[in-house]
Write a protein that holds these residues in place. Structure first.
Motif, PDB file in Angstrom:
ATOM      1  N   VAL A  40      -6.693  -5.314   5.100  1.00 47.75           N
ATOM      2  CA  VAL A  40      -5.751  -6.241   5.732  1.00 47.75           C
ATOM      3  C   VAL A  40      -6.292  -7.671   5.677  1.00 47.75           C
ATOM      4  O   VAL A  40      -5.524  -8.623   5.546  1.00 47.75           O
ATOM      5  CB  VAL A  40      -5.445  -5.801   7.181  1.00 47.75           C
ATOM      6  N   GLU A  41      -7.593  -7.823   5.733  1.00 51.56           N
ATOM      7  CA  GLU A  41      -8.181  -9.167   5.668  1.00 51.56           C
ATOM      8  C   GLU A  41      -8.072  -9.775   4.278  1.00 51.56           C
ATOM      9  O   GLU A  41      -8.095 -10.996   4.137  1.00 51.56           O
ATOM     10  CB  GLU A  41      -9.634  -9.126   6.132  1.00 51.56           C
ATOM     11  N   LEU A  44      -2.857  -9.145   3.033  1.00 54.80           N
ATOM     12  CA  LEU A  44      -2.073  -8.980   4.245  1.00 54.80           C
ATOM     13  C   LEU A  44      -0.729  -8.327   3.925  1.00 54.80           C
ATOM     14  O   LEU A  44       0.130  -8.940   3.301  1.00 54.80           O
ATOM     15  CB  LEU A  44      -1.858 -10.339   4.913  1.00 54.80           C
ATOM     16  N   ILE A  66      -5.506  -4.385  14.156  1.00 60.95           N
ATOM     17  CA  ILE A  66      -4.696  -5.114  13.179  1.00 60.95           C
ATOM     18  C   ILE A  66      -3.620  -5.929  13.895  1.00 60.95           C
ATOM     19  O   ILE A  66      -3.415  -7.112  13.607  1.00 60.95           O
ATOM     20  CB  ILE A  66      -4.070  -4.140  12.152  1.00 60.95           C
ATOM     21  N   HIS A  70      -2.687  -9.721  13.758  1.00 62.00           N
ATOM     22  CA  HIS A  70      -1.491  -9.934  12.934  1.00 62.00           C
ATOM     23  C   HIS A  70      -0.286  -9.237  13.569  1.00 62.00           C
ATOM     24  O   HIS A  70       0.190  -8.218  13.066  1.00 62.00           O
ATOM     25  CB  HIS A  70      -1.715  -9.394  11.521  1.00 62.00           C
ATOM     26  N   ILE A  73       2.913  -7.782  11.597  1.00 65.30           N
ATOM     27  CA  ILE A  73       2.915  -6.601  10.737  1.00 65.30           C
ATOM     28  C   ILE A  73       3.638  -5.467  11.458  1.00 65.30           C
ATOM     29  O   ILE A  73       3.413  -5.228  12.640  1.00 65.30           O
ATOM     30  CB  ILE A  73       1.477  -6.168  10.357  1.00 65.30           C
TER      31      ILE A  73
END
Length: 118
Positions: A40-41, A44, A66, A70, A73
């Motif tokens: 995810v880093e 994205l 996560i 974020h 998401i």
């Protein structure tokens, strides 16, 4: 889209059903919650399907981390563990709980969460 599941078969089935409906989507995969956090880093995703029971970090814990960073998401949590506590935790995180086994119907439920309507 990021598919997170330690089962190769589950990842393959989710990928197949998603691409049948959304062939333009780019799909990446992770086999654990820890791997998902790293991915995810770097890439994205807009959407994540997450298994709960995996080696190492639980999927719900990875989803929480996560979403803390974020919140935009959208996450669907897939699990064969249908205990009410697991479902409640997913909902509290803002994720959609989808019970396994992975089928076309359950993947469409996840797509509905991702997009509002399929």
């Amino acid at each position: 889209m990021l598919i997170v599941d330690d089962s190769r078969l589950s990842r393959l089935m989710i990928r197949t059903f998603i691409l049948a409906k959304r062939p333009q989507w780019l799909i990446i995969e992770a086999t654990s919650g820890d791997e998902a956090l790293q991915m995810v880093e770097h890439d994205l995703p807009d959407f994540i399907s997450m298994d709960i029971n995996m080696p190492g970090m639980l999927g719900t814990d990875a989803a929480e981390q996560i979403l803390d960073k974020h919140p935009e998401i959208r996450i669907a949590i897939f699990s064969a563990n249908i205990q009410e506590t697991q479902q409640t935790r997913a909902i509290e995180l803002g994720a959609r709980f989808v019970s396994k086994p992975v089928t076309e119907k359950t993947v469409l439920q996840a797509l509905d969460h991702f997009e509002g309507a399929v």
